[in-house]
Design a protein around this motif. Structure first.
Motif, short mmCIF file in Angstrom:
data_model
loop_
_atom_site.label_atom_id
_atom_site.label_comp_id
_atom_site.label_asym_id
_atom_site.label_seq_id
_atom_site.Cartn_x
_atom_site.Cartn_y
_atom_site.Cartn_z
N HIS A 1 23.18 8.33 19.12
CA HIS A 1 23.35 9.62 18.44
C HIS A 1 23.18 10.78 19.42
CE1 HIS A 1 23.12 12.47 15.03
NE2 HIS A 1 22.25 13.10 15.79
N PHE A 2 22.16 10.69 20.29
CA PHE A 2 21.85 11.78 21.20
C PHE A 2 22.38 11.58 22.62
CE2 PHE A 2 18.46 12.54 17.99
CZ PHE A 2 18.76 13.87 17.70
N HIS A 3 23.19 10.54 22.81
CA HIS A 3 23.84 10.28 24.10
C HIS A 3 22.82 10.12 25.24
CE1 HIS A 3 27.76 11.08 22.33
NE2 HIS A 3 27.24 12.16 21.77
N VAL A 4 21.80 9.31 24.98
CA VAL A 4 20.82 9.00 26.02
C VAL A 4 20.57 7.49 26.04
CG1 VAL A 4 19.64 11.24 25.83
CG2 VAL A 4 18.83 9.31 24.45
N ASP A 5 19.99 7.02 27.12
CA ASP A 5 19.62 5.62 27.24
C ASP A 5 18.59 5.29 26.16
OD1 ASP A 5 18.44 3.16 28.03
OD2 ASP A 5 18.95 3.54 30.12
N THR B 1 9.87 16.33 21.21
CA THR B 1 9.55 15.83 19.87
C THR B 1 10.74 15.95 18.93
OG1 THR B 1 8.65 17.99 19.26
CG2 THR B 1 7.10 16.34 20.12
N LEU B 2 10.63 15.26 17.80
CA LEU B 2 11.74 15.15 16.85
C LEU B 2 12.31 16.51 16.45
CD1 LEU B 2 13.38 13.26 14.94
CD2 LEU B 2 11.59 13.64 13.24
N SER B 3 11.46 17.48 16.18
CA SER B 3 11.93 18.78 15.69
C SER B 3 12.77 19.54 16.70
CB SER B 3 10.74 19.64 15.25
OG SER B 3 9.90 19.90 16.37
N GLN B 4 12.69 19.16 17.99
CA GLN B 4 13.41 19.88 19.04
C GLN B 4 14.55 19.07 19.67
OE1 GLN B 4 9.71 20.75 21.34
NE2 GLN B 4 10.42 22.88 21.26
N LEU B 5 14.80 17.86 19.17
CA LEU B 5 15.81 17.01 19.78
C LEU B 5 17.20 17.66 19.77
CD1 LEU B 5 14.81 13.44 18.53
CD2 LEU B 5 14.37 14.47 20.76
N ASP B 6 17.55 18.30 18.66
CA ASP B 6 18.87 18.93 18.56
C ASP B 6 19.06 20.02 19.61
OD1 ASP B 6 19.57 17.30 16.50
OD2 ASP B 6 19.27 18.78 14.91
N GLU B 7 17.97 20.65 19.99
CA GLU B 7 18.03 21.75 20.95
C GLU B 7 18.30 21.24 22.36
OE1 GLU B 7 15.01 25.19 22.75
OE2 GLU B 7 14.50 24.09 20.90
N PHE B 8 17.77 20.07 22.70
CA PHE B 8 17.83 19.60 24.09
C PHE B 8 18.90 18.54 24.36
CE2 PHE B 8 13.64 21.52 23.95
CZ PHE B 8 13.52 22.09 25.21
N PHE B 9 19.32 17.80 23.32
CA PHE B 9 20.22 16.68 23.55
C PHE B 9 21.54 16.85 22.81
CE2 PHE B 9 15.93 15.02 24.20
CZ PHE B 9 16.06 14.49 25.47
N ASP B 10 22.61 16.34 23.42
CA ASP B 10 23.95 16.43 22.84
C ASP B 10 24.04 15.57 21.58
OD1 ASP B 10 24.66 18.02 24.99
OD2 ASP B 10 25.44 16.33 26.16
N HIS B 11 24.81 16.05 20.63
CA HIS B 11 25.05 15.28 19.41
C HIS B 11 26.25 15.88 18.69
CE1 HIS B 11 22.38 18.63 18.45
NE2 HIS B 11 22.87 18.61 17.22
N GLU C 1 26.79 15.41 15.24
CA GLU C 1 26.46 15.74 13.86
C GLU C 1 24.96 15.82 13.70
OE1 GLU C 1 26.62 11.19 12.05
OE2 GLU C 1 28.38 12.47 11.86
N ASP C 2 24.52 16.43 12.60
CA ASP C 2 23.09 16.54 12.33
C ASP C 2 22.49 15.16 12.09
OD1 ASP C 2 23.24 19.28 12.54
OD2 ASP C 2 23.42 19.61 10.38
N LEU C 3 21.23 15.05 12.42
CA LEU C 3 20.52 13.78 12.24
C LEU C 3 20.25 13.55 10.75
CD1 LEU C 3 19.18 11.56 14.07
CD2 LEU C 3 17.03 12.77 13.71
N ASN C 4 20.83 12.48 10.21
CA ASN C 4 20.62 12.13 8.81
C ASN C 4 19.58 11.01 8.75
OD1 ASN C 4 20.84 10.92 6.21
ND2 ASN C 4 22.90 11.75 5.97
#
Length: 319
Positions: free
Chosen positions: A164-168, A197-207, A209-212
């Motif tokens: 989802h976040f395009h990381v290993d 942390t979970l609350s900041q993942l969208d800010e730092f990692f590519d994705h 769609e939103d995490l469902n």
């Protein structure tokens, strides 16, 4: 005197044979014995494995078949005895309980006739049921017998989040907890990637769609049945998980992984085996880590316990 590591594999079906292949590929132990209720199956798997050992990648491993007496000097025993879910059955591991409780009781009688010193890693489903029976009815030392638990769900969880976040996936931290089965749940409060942390993942990692969270939780549980319906069984992932745990024991790693053991008051629970993070080392489970969970996660742990306890009661294991 130096004693090379010895691994005993009980049950050489789809999973046991995959454990054997993975153990050889990882050079997990210098000596591996295959044990099965059908001696010819154990013999055939061992012989097939022997033919692979002339390859220079896996030198010096002694693989052979034998009886339960070979457990007497084993360092680690990995048990996958008993049937598994097959296509056409209802997709619920708990349905195997009656048959596999009897299988595991017979296996444990035979193993404990020779040893209670080997670290015993249970794979047989329903995992939390068979682990509870084996750990509480045969005087096995506390911590030396545990189930693979939600290590496979956790591997799947990390894989899905990594994608989802395009990381290993190995850089994803977080656990699936509770039952190895339909009531397993993601402990979202434990999730982080690279210290984020979970609350900041969208800010730092590519994705894309939103995490469902609900969708991912269901995907982790359903993916096992997707594999079963597609190829008839699951074996590769759980074999890797079991060998990873065995390596932690044999190398005294003291690594932290979610495994199943009887609970002794953690989260207010007794008379049930469930998964929580544990320190795995030379003596098996060296320490349990009852993480502080969010309120909704504690409720899911309680529901998971109730699901397992209902099956334990239904089979006369607990009152």
């Amino acid at each position: 005197m130096f004693k090379p590591h010895k691994l005993a594999i009980i049950g050489l079906g789809h999973v046991g044979s995959a454990v054997l292949a993975r153990a050889i590929a990882c050079q997990l132990a210098a000596e591996i014995v295959c044990i099965d209720i059908k001696p010819e199956v154990a013999h055939g798997e061992a012989l097939d494995a022997v033919h692979s050992l002339s390859c220079s990648y896996v030198p010096g491993i002694h693989v052979y078949s034998g009886g339960f007496e070979e457990c007497r000097d084993a360092d680690v025993i990995i048990c996958d005895a008993g049937p598994s879910i097959v296509p056409g059955q209802k997709m619920d591991r708990l349905l195997l309980a009656k048959e596999n409780i009897a299988v595991i009781r017979e296996v444990m009688k035979k193993v404990t006739a020779y040893t209670r010193e080997a670290v015993f890693i249970m794979i047989t489903n329903p995992l939390d049921i068979t682990t509870y029976v084996a750990a509480t009815e045969f005087d096995y030392p506390a911590g030396r017998l545990f189930g693979t638990g939600t290590i496979l769900e956790t591997m799947r969880f990390k894989s899905i989040l990594g994608k989802h976040f395009h990381v290993d996936a190995s850089d994803v931290q977080g656990y699936m907890l509770g039952e190895h089965g339909n009531s397993a749940f993601p402990a979202w409060s434990t999730v982080s990637i690279g210290g984020v942390t979970l609350s900041q993942l969208d800010e730092f990692f590519d994705h894309e769609e939103d995490l469902n969270r609900e969708k991912i939780a269901q995907e982790v549980v359903n993916t096992a049945y997707d594999v079963v319906m597609s190829k008839g069984w699951t074996n590769t992932g759980i074999a890797m998980g079991a060998c990873r745990l065995a390596k932690a024991v044999l190398f005294d790693e003291r690594c932290v992984m979610p495994v199943s053991m009887p609970l002794n008051g953690e989260y207010g629970l007794h008379h049930v085996a469930l998964s929580m993070p544990s320190i795995i080392g030379r003596h098996g489970v060296e320490k349990r880590i009852p993480l502080p969970l969010a309120k909704d996660e504690e409720e899911l742990m309680q529901k998971s316990a109730e699901s397992i306890q209902a099956v334990l009661r239904g089979n006369g294991v607990i009152a």
